[in-house]
Scaffold this motif. Structure first.
Motif, PDB file in Angstrom:
ATOM      1  N   SER A 179       0.868  -1.191  -0.090  1.00  0.00           N
ATOM      2  CA  SER A 179       0.053  -0.024  -0.044  1.00  0.00           C
ATOM      3  C   SER A 179       0.695   1.357   0.165  1.00  0.00           C
ATOM      4  N   MET A 180       1.877   1.187  -0.843  1.00  0.00           N
ATOM      5  CA  MET A 180       2.771   2.402  -0.812  1.00  0.00           C
ATOM      6  C   MET A 180       2.105   3.701  -1.237  1.00  0.00           C
ATOM      7  N   ARG A 181       1.556   3.690  -2.163  1.00  0.00           N
ATOM      8  CA  ARG A 181       0.651   5.046  -2.878  1.00  0.00           C
ATOM      9  C   ARG A 181      -0.701   4.985  -2.255  1.00  0.00           C
ATOM     10  N   PRO A 182      -1.205   6.124  -1.919  1.00  0.00           N
ATOM     11  CA  PRO A 182      -2.575   6.372  -1.549  1.00  0.00           C
ATOM     12  C   PRO A 182      -3.722   6.051  -2.619  1.00  0.00           C
ATOM     13  N   TYR A 244       3.245   2.506   3.725  1.00  0.00           N
ATOM     14  CA  TYR A 244       2.776   3.822   3.413  1.00  0.00           C
ATOM     15  C   TYR A 244       4.089   4.923   3.138  1.00  0.00           C
ATOM     16  N   CYS A 245       4.187   5.508   2.029  1.00  0.00           N
ATOM     17  CA  CYS A 245       5.005   6.595   1.832  1.00  0.00           C
ATOM     18  C   CYS A 245       4.900   7.871   2.650  1.00  0.00           C
ATOM     19  N   VAL A 246       5.736   7.736   3.418  1.00  0.00           N
ATOM     20  CA  VAL A 246       5.612   9.141   4.607  1.00  0.00           C
ATOM     21  C   VAL A 246       5.758  10.407   3.862  1.00  0.00           C
ATOM     22  N   PHE A 247       6.446  10.183   2.573  1.00  0.00           N
ATOM     23  CA  PHE A 247       6.623  11.689   2.192  1.00  0.00           C
ATOM     24  C   PHE A 247       5.243  12.158   1.315  1.00  0.00           C
ATOM     25  N   GLU A 248       4.343  11.441   1.438  1.00  0.00           N
ATOM     26  CA  GLU A 248       3.184  11.691   0.858  1.00  0.00           C
ATOM     27  C   GLU A 248       2.270  12.684   2.009  1.00  0.00           C
ATOM     28  N   TYR A 251       5.144  16.158   1.798  1.00  0.00           N
ATOM     29  CA  TYR A 251       5.365  17.043   0.635  1.00  0.00           C
ATOM     30  C   TYR A 251       4.182  16.860  -0.328  1.00  0.00           C
ATOM     31  N   PHE A 252       3.880  15.541  -0.886  1.00  0.00           N
ATOM     32  CA  PHE A 252       3.242  15.244  -2.195  1.00  0.00           C
ATOM     33  C   PHE A 252       1.843  15.623  -2.054  1.00  0.00           C
ATOM     34  N   SER A 253       1.111  15.218  -0.969  1.00  0.00           N
ATOM     35  CA  SER A 253      -0.256  15.242  -1.085  1.00  0.00           C
ATOM     36  C   SER A 253      -0.777  16.409  -0.733  1.00  0.00           C
ATOM     37  N   SER A 391      17.947   7.455  -2.246  1.00  0.00           N
ATOM     38  CA  SER A 391      16.845   7.866  -3.398  1.00  0.00           C
ATOM     39  C   SER A 391      15.913   7.013  -3.182  1.00  0.00           C
ATOM     40  N   CYS A 392      14.538   7.146  -3.567  1.00  0.00           N
ATOM     41  CA  CYS A 392      13.488   6.364  -3.665  1.00  0.00           C
ATOM     42  C   CYS A 392      13.214   5.668  -5.135  1.00  0.00           C
ATOM     43  N   TYR A 393      12.751   4.648  -4.908  1.00  0.00           N
ATOM     44  CA  TYR A 393      12.585   3.739  -6.226  1.00  0.00           C
ATOM     45  C   TYR A 393      11.162   3.353  -6.236  1.00  0.00           C
ATOM     46  N   PHE A 394      10.228   4.073  -5.806  1.00  0.00           N
ATOM     47  CA  PHE A 394       8.786   3.616  -5.467  1.00  0.00           C
ATOM     48  C   PHE A 394       7.962   4.633  -5.859  1.00  0.00           C
ATOM     49  N   GLY A 395       8.144   5.396  -7.207  1.00  0.00           N
ATOM     50  CA  GLY A 395       7.304   6.490  -7.853  1.00  0.00           C
ATOM     51  C   GLY A 395       7.738   7.745  -7.473  1.00  0.00           C
ATOM     52  N   ILE A 396       8.799   8.164  -6.845  1.00  0.00           N
ATOM     53  CA  ILE A 396       9.246   9.552  -6.548  1.00  0.00           C
ATOM     54  C   ILE A 396      10.424   9.756  -7.242  1.00  0.00           C
ATOM     55  N   ASP A 397      10.988  10.729  -8.196  1.00  0.00           N
ATOM     56  CA  ASP A 397      11.986  10.922  -8.683  1.00  0.00           C
ATOM     57  C   ASP A 397      13.144  11.772  -7.999  1.00  0.00           C
ATOM     58  N   TYR A 441       4.931   2.546   7.811  1.00  0.00           N
ATOM     59  CA  TYR A 441       5.291   3.528   6.741  1.00  0.00           C
ATOM     60  C   TYR A 441       6.452   3.292   6.250  1.00  0.00           C
ATOM     61  N   CYS A 442       6.964   3.556   5.113  1.00  0.00           N
ATOM     62  CA  CYS A 442       8.214   3.696   4.664  1.00  0.00           C
ATOM     63  C   CYS A 442       8.897   4.923   4.990  1.00  0.00           C
ATOM     64  N   TYR A 443      10.248   4.683   5.311  1.00  0.00           N
ATOM     65  CA  TYR A 443      10.780   5.945   5.784  1.00  0.00           C
ATOM     66  C   TYR A 443      12.503   5.807   5.044  1.00  0.00           C
ATOM     67  N   ALA A 444      12.398   5.301   3.847  1.00  0.00           N
ATOM     68  CA  ALA A 444      13.752   4.549   3.068  1.00  0.00           C
ATOM     69  C   ALA A 444      14.415   5.758   2.812  1.00  0.00           C
ATOM     70  N   CYS A 445      13.787   6.797   2.358  1.00  0.00           N
ATOM     71  CA  CYS A 445      14.641   8.259   1.917  1.00  0.00           C
ATOM     72  C   CYS A 445      15.521   8.577   2.988  1.00  0.00           C
ATOM     73  N   PHE A 446      14.891   8.655   4.217  1.00  0.00           N
ATOM     74  CA  PHE A 446      15.873   9.030   5.329  1.00  0.00           C
ATOM     75  C   PHE A 446      16.730   7.886   6.124  1.00  0.00           C
TER      76      PHE A 446
HETATM   77  S1  SF4 Z   1      11.701   6.019  -0.156  1.00  0.00           S
HETATM   78 FE1  SF4 Z   1      10.860   8.025   0.584  1.00  0.00          FE
HETATM   79  S2  SF4 Z   1       9.685   8.805  -0.945  1.00  0.00           S
HETATM   80 FE2  SF4 Z   1      10.291   6.565  -1.603  1.00  0.00          FE
HETATM   81  S3  SF4 Z   1       8.183   5.598  -0.695  1.00  0.00           S
HETATM   82 FE3  SF4 Z   1       9.875   5.446   0.686  1.00  0.00          FE
HETATM   83  S4  SF4 Z   1       9.082   7.176   2.262  1.00  0.00           S
HETATM   84 FE4  SF4 Z   1       8.205   7.573   0.014  1.00  0.00          FE
END
Ligand code: SF4
Length: 455
Positions: A179-182, A244-248, A251-253, A391-397, A441-446
């Motif tokens: 369920s990474m993207r809403p 879930y992508c915490v960046f939503e 920033y994004f949403s 870097s993100c590999y799940f839909g964010i550039d 949540y996913c926090y991988a970019c951090f």
């Molecule tokens: S790596 Fe960051 S931007 Fe990509 S899905 Fe995870 S939290 Fe969101």
């Protein structure tokens, strides 16, 4: 980042989908497209440009039917060309038969594509939306029902994907097992089913109630209504919880959206509150957000600290979000076109400047310079997220790790490079405190802890 919309059961499906896409324009501004079905024919229209430019009244009139799926695109997988624009359509011996639009990114794209090509499946683009629809069509061709084809997709394809898939008679909504993207859906008062990436697109269509598509959820919509088909996410994932992508939220949403069980605006206000708690004793005259995604963080900061909120930066809303333009050259020019400080406001002031994140850092550096030139005495930069190091590999550039400001400078170097008097980020622990279910949540970019293995 992209946005999807689906409409079922309304003779004005194309117009409703266009309105929903317009509400999601912030999720992608490079191109957009729509596939509309009248029960016999699926018609496709897609082009580079904004929704209001591409879907004129004349174009919408040429798209009759009661099922529509739409997409706004910000390119991640595949270049920014009309060819890679979604939805993708599959033609069979019976003519155009299936169409799909997706939000997210497939991380094992190359191996799945190679497997399909070995089965004589041909590709017109290098976009992962085409991979998803070609996979489903291939399985249907092997004898699967659409729902079983989607289950097979979940076994084989790894990544983030929230999708709308239409046949000539049915609409399917499905979402990856993490369920990474809403993805939310609801019904209008006349029974039209509407699905979207964000609930703000449902609001514009006056949808009553909203539900999130569950992890690995497959909803089928047809003349009998909408039904959730049985599917256990744990059959497809090694983690036992969502990512879930915490960046939503950061920033994004849009702040008026609700997903992952949270109001986006409330998460941002809480972020601001925790930034303020870490600043006890700081003397400041005003707190200024970098609009728009930081506005509610600054509201939360001001409420918690008592420092007056000032909308001291004015944003021109008629150019794209700088972060989501695909080339650095466009990005750099965009900052000056996009922000302007209030005149005769900053002279002699101690300013708390709030931004949601630092990615490359070029934007905030130029904003700081503008505010200094406007006469600010001190600038204290507060960032509503931890340092972006991966870097993100799940839909964010996001850029390559070596381009990220946090990997190029120490925190003190970043402070001097941006030209501020002090610099603080929200900690990962504080970010988790802003969420009802932080473990989901996913926090991988951090932290680099990716929820899926990359190919
Ligand atoms: S790596 Fe960051 S931007 Fe990509 S899905 Fe995870 S939290 Fe969101």
């Amino acid at each position: 980042m992209c946005g999807i919309v689906g409409v079922f059961g309304n003779p004005e499906a194309a117009s409703l989908a266009a309105l929903g896409m317009f509400a999601e324009q912030h999720r992608g501004q490079e191109s957009c497209g729509m596939a509309v079905c009248d029960g016999k024919v699926i018609r496709l229209h897609k082009s580079m440009g904004l929704v209001k430019e591409v879907f004129t009244p004349e174009v919408l009139e040429s798209l009759p039917g009661s099922i529509a799926i739409g997409h706004v695109r910000y390119p991640t997988k595949g270049s920014a060309t009309a060819f890679n624009t979604q939805p993708h359509l599959v033609e069979t011996l019976f003519g155009p038969s299936y169409a799909l639009a997706s939000n997210g990114d497939v991380v094992n794209y190359a191996s799945v594509r190679a497997k399909l090509e070995a089965e004589n499946v041909y590709f017109k683009s290098d976009n992962d939306g085409e991979l998803l629809v070609k996979f489903i069509a291939w399985r249907i061709d092997q004898g699967d029902e659409p729902a079983d084809a989607i289950r097979a997709l979940m076994r084989e394809i790894k990544g983030a994907y929230s999708c709308v898939f239409t046949t000539r008679r049915e609409l399917y909504l499905f979402r990856d097992p993490l369920s990474m993207r809403p993805m939310v859906w609801g019904k209008t008062s006349n029974g039209t089913v509407v699905v979207a990436s964000e609930s703000c697109a449902l609001d514009i269509l006056q949808v009553n109630g909203r539900q999130e598509v569950p992890p690995a959820g497959i909803n089928r919509v047809n003349k009998d209504g909408i039904s959730l088909l049985e599917n256990d996410p744990n059959l497809y994932r090694s983690r036992r919880h969502n990512s879930y992508c915490v960046f939503e939220h950061i920033y994004f949403s849009r702040p008026d959206s609700y997903h992952f069980g949270e109001n986006v605006f409330a998460v941002r206000e809480k972020i601001g509150e925790l930034l303020a708690k870490d600043d006890e004793g700081l003397q400041a005259d005003c707190v200024v957000p970098v609009p728009d995604s930081s506005n509610l963080m600054a509201v939360g900061y001001s409420a918690a600290s008592g420092v007056p909120l000032s909308l001291g930066l004015i944003r021109n809303h008629y150019i794209g979000r700088t972060f989501i333009k695909p080339q650095q050259t466009i990005r750099d020019e965009g900052v000056y076109q996009k922000f302007n400080p209030l005149p005769n406001f900053y002279k002699g002031k101690k300013v708390v400047l709030v931004d949601d994140s630092i990615v490359r850092g070029t934007t905030i550096r130029q904003i700081v310079r503008m505010i200094k030139e406007a006469g600010a005495e001190e600038i204290h930069l507060r960032i509503g997220s931890p340092q972006v190091k991966f870097s993100c590999y799940f839909g964010i550039d996001t850029p390559h790790p070596e381009e990220l400001a946090a990997n190029r400078h120490s925190l003190e170097e970043l402070r001097t490079w941006t030209g501020v008097d002090s610099l603080k980020h929200l900690s990962l622990t504080s970010l988790a405190q802003c969420l009802t279910k932080p473990e989901e949540y996913c926090y991988a970019c951090f932290d680099g802890n990716y929820p899926l293995e990359m190919e």
